[in-house]
Design an enzyme around this catalytic site. Structure first.
Site, PDB file in Angstrom:
ATOM      1  N   GLU A   1       0.876  -1.167   0.000  1.00 22.98           N
ATOM      2  CA  GLU A   1       0.000   0.000   0.000  1.00 22.98           C
ATOM      3  C   GLU A   1       0.919   1.224   0.000  1.00 22.98           C
ATOM      4  O   GLU A   1       1.789   1.343   0.867  1.00 22.98           O
ATOM      5  CB  GLU A   1      -0.881   0.000   1.257  1.00 22.98           C
TER       6      GLU A   1
ATOM      7  N   ARG B   1       5.306 -12.898   9.646  1.00 26.29           N
ATOM      8  CA  ARG B   1       6.003 -11.636   9.383  1.00 26.29           C
ATOM      9  C   ARG B   1       7.412 -11.694   9.946  1.00 26.29           C
ATOM     10  O   ARG B   1       7.694 -12.436  10.877  1.00 26.29           O
ATOM     11  CB  ARG B   1       5.299 -10.482  10.099  1.00 26.29           C
TER      12      ARG B   1
ATOM     13  N   LYS C   1       4.853   0.466   9.679  1.00 23.33           N
ATOM     14  CA  LYS C   1       4.865   1.780   9.054  1.00 23.33           C
ATOM     15  C   LYS C   1       4.355   2.854  10.009  1.00 23.33           C
ATOM     16  O   LYS C   1       4.876   3.964  10.046  1.00 23.33           O
ATOM     17  CB  LYS C   1       4.005   1.762   7.791  1.00 23.33           C
TER      18      LYS C   1
HETATM   19  P1  ATP Z   1       3.066  -2.333   8.186  1.00 25.17           P
HETATM   20  O1  ATP Z   1       2.409  -3.238   9.175  1.00 25.17           O
HETATM   21  O2  ATP Z   1       4.507  -2.125   8.422  1.00 25.17           O
HETATM   22  O3  ATP Z   1       2.337  -1.061   8.007  1.00 25.17           O
HETATM   23  P2  ATP Z   1       1.745  -3.438   5.985  1.00 25.17           P
HETATM   24  O4  ATP Z   1       1.528  -4.890   5.998  1.00 25.17           O
HETATM   25  O5  ATP Z   1       0.598  -2.578   6.340  1.00 25.17           O
HETATM   26  O6  ATP Z   1       3.035  -3.110   6.818  1.00 25.17           O
HETATM   27  P3  ATP Z   1       1.737  -3.285   3.157  1.00 25.17           P
HETATM   28  O7  ATP Z   1       2.167  -2.203   2.261  1.00 25.17           O
HETATM   29  O8  ATP Z   1       0.297  -3.614   3.226  1.00 25.17           O
HETATM   30  O9  ATP Z   1       2.279  -2.949   4.599  1.00 25.17           O
HETATM   31  O10 ATP Z   1       2.586  -4.600   2.878  1.00 25.17           O
HETATM   32  C1  ATP Z   1       2.822  -5.132   1.609  1.00 25.17           C
HETATM   33  C2  ATP Z   1       3.160  -6.587   1.757  1.00 25.17           C
HETATM   34  O11 ATP Z   1       4.299  -6.759   2.585  1.00 25.17           O
HETATM   35  C3  ATP Z   1       2.030  -7.351   2.415  1.00 25.17           C
HETATM   36  O12 ATP Z   1       1.807  -8.521   1.676  1.00 25.17           O
HETATM   37  C4  ATP Z   1       2.525  -7.652   3.787  1.00 25.17           C
HETATM   38  O13 ATP Z   1       2.042  -8.889   4.228  1.00 25.17           O
HETATM   39  C5  ATP Z   1       4.035  -7.702   3.591  1.00 25.17           C
HETATM   40  N1  ATP Z   1       4.727  -7.340   4.836  1.00 25.17           N
HETATM   41  C6  ATP Z   1       4.622  -6.193   5.539  1.00 25.17           C
HETATM   42  N2  ATP Z   1       5.367  -6.230   6.655  1.00 25.17           N
HETATM   43  C7  ATP Z   1       5.974  -7.442   6.671  1.00 25.17           C
HETATM   44  C8  ATP Z   1       6.880  -8.096   7.566  1.00 25.17           C
HETATM   45  N3  ATP Z   1       7.299  -7.501   8.682  1.00 25.17           N
HETATM   46  N4  ATP Z   1       7.300  -9.330   7.236  1.00 25.17           N
HETATM   47  C9  ATP Z   1       6.881  -9.929   6.114  1.00 25.17           C
HETATM   48  N5  ATP Z   1       6.027  -9.377   5.234  1.00 25.17           N
HETATM   49  C10 ATP Z   1       5.570  -8.146   5.492  1.00 25.17           C
HETATM   50 MG    MG Z   2      -1.244  -3.091   5.231  1.00 21.67          MG
END
Ligand code: ATP
Ligand code: MG
Length: 558
Positions: A35, A260, A270
């Site tokens: 995102e 994760r 984030k």
């Molecule tokens: P955050 O929790 O840091 O805001 P998010 O999951 O909201 O991260 P996205 O932009 O939605 O951020 O993530 C894009 C992809 O990266 C998703 O498929 C998510 O599952 C993966 N992802 C995000 N953080 C991790 C992590 N710590 N380990 C593995 N995969 C991750």
């Molecule tokens: Mg997300």
């Protein structure tokens, strides 16, 4: 660990089996779906590596798809940064995809759902909606709007689309089961009114699809075969499947969840990273102390080290916290191979070689990598005045201190054996200069008489060196798990995570460093120029990583 890698992780096993059964006509198509509401961090790298590597391993394709259905928080700068960062990590996506490119199709799917009697426009306020939803232990209640006739729903949804409603006034909800133990299935919202300008579709829409509706349908429209996501989406999978089963879609991708990445001494969310930036605990999203990929890149992390780290930690269903030391050791392993060696003095102490001719300069031959002759040599100037590290001198040294002290002899790397003859102090009693003699017979650093000199120290030629600022970084948090408990995680920030040294003297050759090149400053660590912070007359270097893990030594276990 290697054994496990050879066998492959559980996702690899699933894909192999699918291929054996000729599922999806033997195709593998994955995607990385960020995102664009912030910058990527090292956790994302795990997902990027997994998705792109699975595609590569099975001759498939991995799409970069922006999950841009929430215009309130999404920005073009994030999109640009994410594209650049994925490329930098070493992965090639042809043209990026955008969920917003499917807004028309998603709207059609929503209409299809209404026509099937599987979605309705709900006029409950957000507070009422919360009340009706129930809890983990209590069933939800049906919305009084749940049985609106199909035509009324179609009309109302059209009015939503045409801007007739305010935000929060109405929503479009899937009609599933308010009594489901899975809250995600209790008539989830699939469209809401949002009067926001979208970075790509501008003001075309004032209704936007929710994540759960957007994601599965985008996957299906792209023909994704394996939709890999982190564990928090496990409870969303029934909804993912319900939407794709209920609608007439091109295909039904398989959602597979994995754990994760968490790393100790830092935070990977984030929202929390944003807080650190907004509250000025760090200088910005690309602060070299942050685990953002932009920050790590600025600090000198190489894509190879990050990819290798992701490979080593593997993929599993079990949540775990990885030691920051492992990430740093992957970086050291990579830099040890590739980083050219140079000399730099961080806390300079002036040395005058009293028996060296005034005005003379000699060119000493230094190796760019002692273990790799193919990396060549360079010339470094030597003259009567040089700088050595303050720490390499002790006025009253213990016996095992194989460096400079009154009367002691050391080897200046690539130059001469020198002996300390006199110590000069200022009025405060601080040592400000050493007077030494050199043995002219020892050019290059070897004594013809075979006498043993244990210590070798680095130095820089005083009249021909580069003045620089050097920034030393340490862990951003002092607590292994800064997010533990309910206290404010910023209370665990390490007050000493940044040390700025302003009077450093570096080897002249560093005046022309290629962007992104990381050097080993002999005996000190790995460093690279910070192009963003450097001034024309004052280059700034970041310490990428130390030569050894100082934290391992300090922990009581070691
Ligand atoms: P955050 O929790 O840091 O805001 P998010 O999951 O909201 O991260 P996205 O932009 O939605 O951020 O993530 C894009 C992809 O990266 C998703 O498929 C998510 O599952 C993966 N992802 C995000 N953080 C991790 C992590 N710590 N380990 C593995 N995969 C991750
Ligand atoms: Mg997300």
């Amino acid at each position: 660990m290697e054994e496990e890698n050879k066998k492959g992780h559980f996702i690899e096993a699933i894909i192999k089996e699918d291929l054996q059964n000729n599922k999806n006509n033997g195709q593998v198509l994955t995607r990385f779906p960020p995102e664009p509401n912030g910058y990527l961090h090292i956790g994302h790298a795990k997902s990027i590596c997994l998705n792109f590597n699975m595609a590569k391993q099975f001759n498939g394709i991995c799409n970069l798809r922006f999950d841009d259905s929430n215009p309130a928080k999404e920005k073009q700068i994030y999109i640009d940064s994410i594209k650049d960062t994925v490329n930098w990590l070493g992965f090639d996506f042809k043209t990026p995809f955008y969920a917003s490119d499917y807004f028309d199709r998603l709207h059609e799917f929503a209409v299809q759902l209404i026509r099937k009697g599987k979605a309705y426009v709900c006029s409950l306020s957000p507070e009422q909606m919360r009340e009706y939803r129930g809890t983990l232990t209590e069933k939800g209640k049906n919305s009084p709007y749940r049985d609106r006739p199909i035509q009324e729903n179609l009309d109302l949804f059209d009015q939503m689309k045409n801007g007739k409603f305010q935000e929060g006034e109405v929503t479009l909800r899937a009609k599933i089961d308010m009594a489901s133990p899975n809250i995600n299935l209790r008539d989830p919202i699939i469209y809401r009114v949002k009067k926001a300008t979208h970075p790509r579709t501008g003001d075309k829409w004032c209704i936007y699809p929710m994540y759960d509706f957007t994601h599965c349908l985008s996957d299906s429209l792209e023909g994704i075969t394996h939709s890999l996501c982190s564990l928090e989406f496990e409870d969303h999978r029934p909804l993912y499947d319900w939407i794709l089963d209920t609608l007439e879609t091109p295909c039904h991708p398989q959602q597979i969840e994995f754990a994760r990445m968490n790393i100790n001494y830092t935070v990977l969310s984030k929202r929390k990273l944003q807080l650190l930036v907004e509250q000025h605990h760090v200088s910005g999203w690309d602060d070299p102390r942050l685990p953002t990929l932009e920050g790590m890149r600025r600090r000198g992390y190489t894509p190879e080290a990050i990819r290798n780290f992701c490979n080593i930690i593997g993929v599993s269903k079990k949540d775990s916290r990885i030691d920051m030391g492992l990430l740093e050791s992957c970086l050291r392993d990579d830099l040890n191979e590739r980083a050219p060696r140079v000399m730099g003095v961080l806390k300079p102490l002036k040395v005058t070689i009293e028996n060296y001719p005034d005005g003379k300069t000699e060119e000493m031959v230094a190796m760019n990598h002692p273990q790799k002759e193919e990396m060549g040599n360079r010339a470094i100037g030597f003259s009567k005045q040089i700088y050595v590290e303050q720490d390499d001198f002790m006025e009253d040294p213990p016996k095992k201190f194989f460096r400079l002290g009154p009367g002691r002899e050391v080897r200046l790397r690539y130059a001469y054996l020198v002996t300390c003859k006199q110590v000069i102090k200022n009025e405060q009693g601080e040592v400000i200069e050493l007077i030494c003699t050199h043995d002219p017979q020892t050019r290059g650093g070897n004594a013809p008489d075979g006498r043993k000199v244990k210590g070798t120290i680095h130095w820089v030629n005083a009249n021909d060196c580069l003045d620089a600022e050097v920034r030393l970084y340490d862990r951003l948090f002092t607590d292994e798990n800064p997010e533990q408990g309910n206290q404010d995680f910023t209370e665990n920030l390490n007050p000493d995570s940044l040390e700025i040294l302003r009077n450093c003297k570096l080897e002249k050759s560093l005046g022309a460093t290629a962007p992104g090149t990381v050097y080993q400053f002999e005996r000190l660590g790995y460093f690279c120029q910070d192009l963003k912070a450097s001034q024309k007359d004052m280059p700034v270097f970041n310490r990428t990583v130390t030569l050894r893990d100082a934290w391992a030594k300090m922990s009581p276990k070691a």
